[in-house]
Enzyme design. Structure first.
Site, mmCIF file in Angstrom:
data_model
loop_
_atom_site.group_PDB
_atom_site.id
_atom_site.type_symbol
_atom_site.label_atom_id
_atom_site.label_comp_id
_atom_site.label_asym_id
_atom_site.label_seq_id
_atom_site.Cartn_x
_atom_site.Cartn_y
_atom_site.Cartn_z
ATOM 1 N N ASP A 67 3.918 -5.159 -7.792
ATOM 2 C CA ASP A 67 4.922 -4.226 -7.283
ATOM 3 C C ASP A 67 5.814 -4.855 -6.218
ATOM 4 O O ASP A 67 5.522 -5.945 -5.707
ATOM 5 C CB ASP A 67 4.242 -2.961 -6.734
ATOM 6 C CG ASP A 67 3.014 -3.268 -5.860
ATOM 7 O OD1 ASP A 67 2.869 -4.417 -5.399
ATOM 8 O OD2 ASP A 67 2.215 -2.350 -5.635
ATOM 9 N N ASN A 136 -5.894 6.658 -1.251
ATOM 10 C CA ASN A 136 -5.749 7.840 -2.111
ATOM 11 C C ASN A 136 -6.025 7.510 -3.582
ATOM 12 O O ASN A 136 -5.738 8.306 -4.470
ATOM 13 C CB ASN A 136 -4.349 8.453 -1.951
ATOM 14 C CG ASN A 136 -3.246 7.495 -2.386
ATOM 15 O OD1 ASN A 136 -3.520 6.395 -2.869
ATOM 16 N ND2 ASN A 136 -1.997 7.899 -2.229
ATOM 17 N N GLU A 143 0.759 6.210 -7.639
ATOM 18 C CA GLU A 143 0.218 7.229 -6.746
ATOM 19 C C GLU A 143 -0.480 8.320 -7.560
ATOM 20 O O GLU A 143 -0.264 8.429 -8.775
ATOM 21 C CB GLU A 143 1.366 7.839 -5.931
ATOM 22 C CG GLU A 143 2.098 6.837 -5.044
ATOM 23 C CD GLU A 143 1.341 6.515 -3.759
ATOM 24 O OE1 GLU A 143 0.099 6.495 -3.764
ATOM 25 O OE2 GLU A 143 2.025 6.265 -2.742
#
Ligand code: GLP
Length: 260
Positions: A67, A136, A143
């Protein structure tokens, strides 16, 4: 999933470095998927040391990073381009023309994402994909609720991820909101995955990835679908797993099993 639990961060990184080194020795022109983040720094340090001390060579490898932030030029000190130069590329003999990161400063990030997928495919796919994990449960910048079928594209970062990465920037406001990231399906297409997690702060995400339901709510749980995913943990990151006795039984102190 192959869950290897090592007593501390140092031994976890040496174990991970062994796997990367074995991949590159067995296939000098391996295609490596690379990751950023604080967790990876001691791994790159260990690999650079093996390059210096043992002549481990990356000269024929090709690399693709997971990324890059949108809006940061490669020269920006907080870009993942800069991170990779400092942590790894400048310290080993990798051919810079064969290192790739998404173009965060592209005029058309959507087109750049499609081109990135094509580049990976043209290189013959990724042999070994390194991964960290967000608190997370994100992998790359996928995400929670990221499609498990996703390919390289633009993702909006959660506030919790921006807060976790704020330490590299001057303020929360300056911390980028968007990134280009390989998708979950891009990651799953790699021939092998190697995820590293260290420290207590990752224990909850690790437990959800390994023992929780397969769910876009925890993108890392998609690795449950991968036939060759190795998870390397230190004791602290393994702290919330419930089947620890089993993992220890199969891989005592993180060693290979009798059938590996
Ligand atoms: C970033 C990266 C991820 C990385 C995660 C965890 O969000 N995009 O690839 O796994 O951070 O980073 P750290 O290792 O610093 O906890």
């Amino acid at each position: 999933m192959k869950v290897l639990i090592l007593p501390d961060e140092h031994s976890a990184m040496q174990r991970a470095a062994d796997i990367v080194a074995r991949t590159v020795r067995n296939k000098p022109d391996a295609v490596l998927g690379l990751a950023t983040g604080g967790t990876m720094l001691p791994l790159y340090e260990a690999l650079a040391q093996r390059h210096r001390d043992e002549g481990l060579s990356f000269a024929a490898t090709t690399s693709f990073n997971l990324d890059e932030y949108i809006g940061l030029a490669p020269e920006h000190p907080c870009s993942y381009h800069s991170y990779m130069r400092e942590a790894f590329f400048d310290r080993v003999d990798i051919d810079r023309t064969r290192t790739h990161l998404p173009k965060g400063d592209a005029d058309d990030p959507q087109a750049a994402s499609l081109e990135y997928e094509a580049l990976i495919e043209n290189a013959g796919g990724i042999d070994l994909q390194l991964l960290g994990i967000g608190q997370n449960g994100h992998i790359g910048f996928n995400e929670p609720t990221a499609s498990l079928g996703s390919r390289t594209r633009i993702k909006t970062l959660t506030d919790s991820t921006r807060r976790a990465n704020q330490r590299y920037f001057n303020s929360f406001e300056e911390t980028p909101r968007y990134a280009i990231t390989m998708g979950v399906a891009t990651i799953l297409a790699s021939r092998k995955c190697l995820l590293l997690a260290t420290g207590e702060a990752k224990a909850d995400a690790v437990a959800r990835m390994v023992e929780g339901p397969l769910s876009a709510a925890c993108p890392a749980s998609a690795l449950q679908l991968h036939a060759k995913a190795t998870i390397i943990l230190d004791d602290a990151a393994a702290g919330q797993l419930t089947l620890t006795d089993y993992y220890e039984n199969v891989h005592p102190q993180g060693r290979d099993s009798v059938f590996d």
